[in-house]
Design a protein around this motif. Structure first.
Motif, PDB file in Angstrom:
ATOM      1  N   ILE A 238       0.992  -1.012   0.720  1.00 50.26           N
ATOM      2  CA  ILE A 238      -0.241  -0.117   0.220  1.00 50.26           C
ATOM      3  C   ILE A 238       1.585   1.680   0.113  1.00 50.26           C
ATOM      4  O   ILE A 238       0.406   2.162  -0.533  1.00 50.26           O
ATOM      5  N   ARG A 239       1.905   1.271   1.248  1.00 49.15           N
ATOM      6  CA  ARG A 239       3.036   2.857   0.575  1.00 49.15           C
ATOM      7  C   ARG A 239       3.087   2.621  -0.311  1.00 49.15           C
ATOM      8  O   ARG A 239       3.504   3.869  -0.802  1.00 49.15           O
ATOM      9  N   GLU A 240       4.005   1.446  -1.258  1.00 50.35           N
ATOM     10  CA  GLU A 240       4.134   1.769  -2.899  1.00 50.35           C
ATOM     11  C   GLU A 240       3.132   2.356  -3.485  1.00 50.35           C
ATOM     12  O   GLU A 240       3.118   3.126  -4.493  1.00 50.35           O
ATOM     13  N   LYS A 241       1.589   1.739  -3.393  1.00 49.44           N
ATOM     14  CA  LYS A 241       0.938   2.349  -4.095  1.00 49.44           C
ATOM     15  C   LYS A 241      -0.036   3.405  -4.309  1.00 49.44           C
ATOM     16  O   LYS A 241      -0.424   3.447  -5.231  1.00 49.44           O
ATOM     17  N   GLN A 242      -0.085   3.013  -3.104  1.00 54.30           N
ATOM     18  CA  GLN A 242      -0.868   4.467  -2.972  1.00 54.30           C
ATOM     19  C   GLN A 242      -0.747   6.604  -3.783  1.00 54.30           C
ATOM     20  O   GLN A 242       0.503   6.446  -4.059  1.00 54.30           O
ATOM     21  N   LYS A 243      -2.093   6.577  -3.798  1.00 48.66           N
ATOM     22  CA  LYS A 243      -1.506   7.747  -5.124  1.00 48.66           C
ATOM     23  C   LYS A 243      -1.589   9.093  -4.362  1.00 48.66           C
ATOM     24  O   LYS A 243      -0.708  10.073  -4.352  1.00 48.66           O
ATOM     25  N   PHE A 244      -1.777   9.100  -3.042  1.00 55.35           N
ATOM     26  CA  PHE A 244      -1.963  10.430  -1.680  1.00 55.35           C
ATOM     27  C   PHE A 244      -2.167   9.539  -1.170  1.00 55.35           C
ATOM     28  O   PHE A 244      -2.158   9.166  -0.632  1.00 55.35           O
ATOM     29  N   LYS A 245      -0.746  10.043  -0.212  1.00 61.29           N
ATOM     30  CA  LYS A 245      -1.008  10.328   1.756  1.00 61.29           C
ATOM     31  C   LYS A 245      -0.855  11.423   2.341  1.00 61.29           C
ATOM     32  O   LYS A 245       0.189  12.809   2.007  1.00 61.29           O
ATOM     33  N   PHE A 246      -1.629  11.918   3.386  1.00 60.45           N
ATOM     34  CA  PHE A 246      -1.057  12.141   4.811  1.00 60.45           C
ATOM     35  C   PHE A 246       0.383  12.161   5.244  1.00 60.45           C
ATOM     36  O   PHE A 246       0.957  10.889   5.329  1.00 60.45           O
ATOM     37  N   ASP A 247       0.734  13.044   5.982  1.00 58.03           N
ATOM     38  CA  ASP A 247       2.872  12.638   6.054  1.00 58.03           C
ATOM     39  C   ASP A 247       2.231  11.450   7.656  1.00 58.03           C
ATOM     40  O   ASP A 247       3.106  10.616   6.921  1.00 58.03           O
ATOM     41  N   SER A 248       1.137  11.601   7.829  1.00 54.04           N
ATOM     42  CA  SER A 248       1.115  10.281   9.192  1.00 54.04           C
ATOM     43  C   SER A 248       0.600   8.908   9.007  1.00 54.04           C
ATOM     44  O   SER A 248       0.603   8.691   9.421  1.00 54.04           O
ATOM     45  N   ASN A 249       0.244   8.527   7.338  1.00 54.39           N
ATOM     46  CA  ASN A 249      -0.493   7.643   6.963  1.00 54.39           C
ATOM     47  C   ASN A 249       0.464   6.963   7.140  1.00 54.39           C
ATOM     48  O   ASN A 249       1.731   6.541   6.719  1.00 54.39           O
ATOM     49  N   LEU A 250      -0.087   5.071   8.167  1.00 56.21           N
ATOM     50  CA  LEU A 250       0.368   4.340   7.826  1.00 56.21           C
ATOM     51  C   LEU A 250       1.843   4.559   8.683  1.00 56.21           C
ATOM     52  O   LEU A 250       2.645   3.539   8.734  1.00 56.21           O
ATOM     53  N   ASN A 251       1.309   4.784   9.707  1.00 51.13           N
ATOM     54  CA  ASN A 251       2.711   4.864  10.568  1.00 51.13           C
ATOM     55  C   ASN A 251       2.129   5.231  12.139  1.00 51.13           C
ATOM     56  O   ASN A 251       0.760   5.366  12.140  1.00 51.13           O
ATOM     57  N   PHE A 252       2.725   5.401  13.169  1.00 51.19           N
ATOM     58  CA  PHE A 252       2.104   4.814  14.370  1.00 51.19           C
ATOM     59  C   PHE A 252       3.662   5.601  14.897  1.00 51.19           C
ATOM     60  O   PHE A 252       4.074   4.707  15.980  1.00 51.19           O
ATOM     61  N   SER A 253       3.024   7.275  15.730  1.00 48.60           N
ATOM     62  CA  SER A 253       3.878   8.493  16.523  1.00 48.60           C
ATOM     63  C   SER A 253       4.235   7.359  17.677  1.00 48.60           C
ATOM     64  O   SER A 253       2.779   7.284  18.212  1.00 48.60           O
TER      65      SER A 253
END
Length: 257
Positions: A20-35
């Protein structure tokens, strides 16, 4: 009140998201992260707030970092980013389904895809279905929820959207007449990836339908260009995050079937 396991399991789930990280068209900076910030949000805005007698208003002073995050989030999620073309939207959802199903299989929970009007995913044990669930990935908070809904709601706790209309009505009939009637549980599951609160949250189909009957259609979104390509539902409900359970409980329940 505990967060034991939920955060660790969610971080583990993120390890299944490389495609998903490789192919998604756009993302917010924090998408698919957990800080560490997301962990604080999970504790203060979800865990602690869900036991409050009137939990809808979260005091931002508890998390000073929210001021900048909320400002950036509002700017990003209220700007025009794409036309939500149905084909891409479906493909995007499939990536998340695959990651989540791979994660469940890693936990010893076997699933299969089902077609409408069944819920999207069937949980299999000893060759027979023991549960069903729909998975919804949400990354865009309903930023103006408090202004656009007829009730006092706030974006962090009412962004877990469910489309309502003819499609959900038909699915509800299938669920009530042919699944729940056989004592097979059905769940609606949200993969919530907001800039603040993140995690897997779920609610039973019975509670969803009761909420829908009580509230009715909460909001009708504006038409988008993608709606001209394929008929899409515009009516929505926003089941309350603070009444939902987490990932550890979901896995535990499925493994116990």
């Amino acid at each position: 009140m505990t967060m034991e396991g939920n955060i660790e399991l969610y971080k583990e789930l993120l390890g299944f998201c490389e495609e998903i990280r490789e192919k998604q068209k756009f993302k917010f900076d924090s998408n698919l992260n957990f800080s560490n910030f997301n962990e604080k949000c999970y504790i203060e805005m979800y865990l602690k707030n869900k036991v409050s007698t009137r939990p809808l208003v979260f005091k931002k002073g508890s998390l000073p970092e929210l001021k900048d995050v909320c400002s950036k989030c509002a700017m990003f999620h209220t700007s025009k980013r794409n036309e939500m073309i149905k084909g891409f939207d479906i493909q995007f959802g499939h990536w998340f389904e695959k990651a989540f199903r791979d994660f469940l299989l890693n936990k010893g929970i076997k699933t299969e895809k089902k077609g409408f009007p069944f819920p999207d995913i069937e949980v299999i044990k000893n060759g027979v279905p023991v549960a069903y669930f729909e998975l919804k990935y949400i990354r865009s908070p309903f930023v103006y929820a408090n202004n656009q809904l007829k009730m006092e709601r706030w974006c962090y706790e009412c962004s877990l959207t469910l489309d309502v209309g003819d499609k959900l009505s038909k699915q509800r009939t299938k669920i009530e007449d042919n699944i729940i009637s056989k004592n097979i549980p059905v769940f609606y599951v949200w993969w919530y990836d907001a800039p603040c609160v993140k995690g897997i949250f779920y609610m039973t189909a019975e509670k969803i339908f009761t909420y829908w009957d009580k509230i009715g259609t909460s909001h009708n979104r504006k038409e988008r260009e993608g709606d001209l390509e394929v008929k899409q539902e515009k009516g929505k409900i926003y089941p309350p995050l603070l009444e939902m359970k987490g990932l550890k409980e979901f896995i535990g329940y499925l493994k116990g079937l």
